[in-house]
Design an enzyme around this catalytic site. Structure first.
Site, PDB file in Angstrom:
ATOM      1  N   HIS A  27       0.657  -1.594  -0.044  1.00 28.96           N
ATOM      2  CA  HIS A  27      -0.342  -0.070  -0.098  1.00 28.96           C
ATOM      3  C   HIS A  27       0.639   1.274  -0.351  1.00 28.96           C
ATOM      4  O   HIS A  27       0.528   1.849  -0.729  1.00 28.96           O
ATOM      5  CB  HIS A  27      -0.843   0.156   1.766  1.00 28.96           C
ATOM      6  CG  HIS A  27      -1.588   1.235   1.295  1.00 28.96           C
ATOM      7  ND1 HIS A  27      -2.868   1.178   0.567  1.00 28.96           N
ATOM      8  CD2 HIS A  27      -1.585   2.562   2.086  1.00 28.96           C
ATOM      9  CE1 HIS A  27      -4.014   2.030   1.156  1.00 28.96           C
ATOM     10  NE2 HIS A  27      -2.676   3.198   1.758  1.00 28.96           N
ATOM     11  N   GLU A  28       1.879   1.405   0.420  1.00 27.54           N
ATOM     12  CA  GLU A  28       2.904   2.749   0.968  1.00 27.54           C
ATOM     13  C   GLU A  28       4.166   2.511  -0.260  1.00 27.54           C
ATOM     14  O   GLU A  28       3.937   3.744  -0.768  1.00 27.54           O
ATOM     15  CB  GLU A  28       3.054   2.333   2.538  1.00 27.54           C
ATOM     16  CG  GLU A  28       2.270   2.446   3.569  1.00 27.54           C
ATOM     17  CD  GLU A  28       1.657   3.749   3.561  1.00 27.54           C
ATOM     18  OE1 GLU A  28       1.839   4.728   3.152  1.00 27.54           O
ATOM     19  OE2 GLU A  28       0.396   3.793   4.487  1.00 27.54           O
ATOM     20  N   HIS A  31       1.939   4.679  -2.695  1.00 29.00           N
ATOM     21  CA  HIS A  31       1.656   6.231  -2.804  1.00 29.00           C
ATOM     22  C   HIS A  31       3.198   6.554  -2.787  1.00 29.00           C
ATOM     23  O   HIS A  31       3.399   7.580  -3.819  1.00 29.00           O
ATOM     24  CB  HIS A  31       1.589   5.793  -1.257  1.00 29.00           C
ATOM     25  CG  HIS A  31      -0.056   5.312  -0.937  1.00 29.00           C
ATOM     26  ND1 HIS A  31      -1.039   6.852  -1.606  1.00 29.00           N
ATOM     27  CD2 HIS A  31       0.041   5.886   0.182  1.00 29.00           C
ATOM     28  CE1 HIS A  31      -2.282   6.299  -0.942  1.00 29.00           C
ATOM     29  NE2 HIS A  31      -2.393   5.618   0.070  1.00 29.00           N
TER      30      HIS A  31
END
Length: 346
Positions: A27-28, A31
């Protein structure tokens, strides 16, 4: 207690925690990759939370490993504070910021699809919603269901995959469901009865038939993986609907402790069960993050959408207040659910 028995208890929990950390890192990383593409400065990319184990600097970004491997973050310049840098998050155009905000959830969904593809490839056959065989004295057969019937809907829920069949049966409040099946080119409507089983105080339908499997080809593997991905996604929305409708209460929700318990149990079963649960978890996390709830990526996306339409940004003090309130409520919910998880364990 021997060392081997202790290890057999501990290692599934460690694998479950590692699974969660992988989901968070993906997820990170979404980003992070999106920020780099949009030329946004990333101050720190951290694996884990809490005190730092070690870190190193590469170009403009510090990479850290922290002791609590149950989280992580991608800290961007100007994300939560004012910055004069032209490479800050706040200085980029709305579409660029929207892209960065949704990239984390998007990567969770990509991971979910890859895991589902692995599941389909790992099976001997590709599942279908067509009935292949019944158990002896099966109530569903006595209700009129027959071999070769292709299940099209269960209690009004459209069925496309074998997973949809299991989902439809699991949502039934009693032992009888209304099925529409395709038989010899025509649709037939049936009231199909089943025996019930009990699990953790809840009554569930005992599925007393097997579904037909097809030999694997490149085409039907990809088609099945796409269909299963949609089915897993729909499962998340159906769960939210049932929660809002009052079918489930807070006691039925699971937080990190309950999820780790489920995954660690699956680790002891077989790798397909383990990967299936991980796929559902990462899709769940990805979609939940897109909900327009304060403190989640979906809320930030919603705010950016409003900024893009009305050409006006919500005052920072109001944005911080709403996000703070949302985060507090989410943390409170997490505490309640985690307490519930712990009480279930004992």
């Amino acid at each position: 207690m021997s060392i081997s028995s202790i290890w057999n208890t501990v290692y599934p929990i460690l694998i479950a925690i590692l699974f969660f950390e992988v989901i968070i890192i993906i997820h990170e990383a979404g980003h992070f990759a999106a920020a780099r593409l949009m030329k946004i400065k990333v101050n720190e990319f951290s694996i884990g939370m809490g005190p730092k184990i070690f870190s190193f600097q590469k170009r403009e970004t510090k990479y850290s490993l922290r002791w609590i491997l149950f989280g992580g973050y991608c800290s961007m310049e100007g994300e939560d504070e004012d910055s004069d840098s032209e490479n800050s998050f706040s200085k980029k155009k709305v579409p660029a910021r929207m892209f960065v905000v949704v990239a984390g959830a998007f990567m969770n969904l990509v991971l979910g699809f890859i895991l589902i593809l692995c599941i389909v490839c790992g099976q001997n056959l590709v599942g279908t919603p067509t009935v292949a065989q019944f158990e002896e004295n099966a109530p569903s057969y006595q209700s009129g269901l027959r071999e070769g019937d292709t299940i099209k809907s269960i209690d009004g829920m459209r069925v496309y995959t074998s997973t949809d069949v299991q989902t439809g049966l699991s949502r039934s409040p009693d032992n009888t469901v209304k099925m529409v099946v395709s038989r010899n080119g025509s649709d037939v409507t049936l009231d199909v009865a089943f025996n019930m089983d009990e699990y953790e105080g809840q009554q569930y339908i005992n599925m007393d038939f097997w579904l037909l499997g097809k030999p694997k080809t490149v085409g039907n593997v990809i088609k099945s993986a796409c269909g299963e991905f949609v089915s897993y996604t729909r499962m998340v929305f159906l769960s939210v609907h049932d929660l809002i409708a009052g079918r489930y209460g807070l006691s039925d929700l699971s937080g990190p402790v309950g999820a780790v318990s489920v995954v660690s149990t699956a680790v002891k079963t077989n790798w397909l069960s383990m990967v299936r649960i991980m796929a559902l978890l990462t899709i769940n996390i990805g979609l939940f993050n897109l909900f327009p709830i304060p403190a989640l990526d979906g809320w930030r996306f919603f705010m950016l959408l409003g900024e893009g339409i009305f050409r006006k940004k919500l005052p920072a003090k109001w944005e911080y207040a709403v996000n703070g309130a949302g985060l507090a409520l989410l943390m409170l919910l997490m505490v309640v659910v985690t307490f519930s998880d712990i009480t279930k364990l004992f």
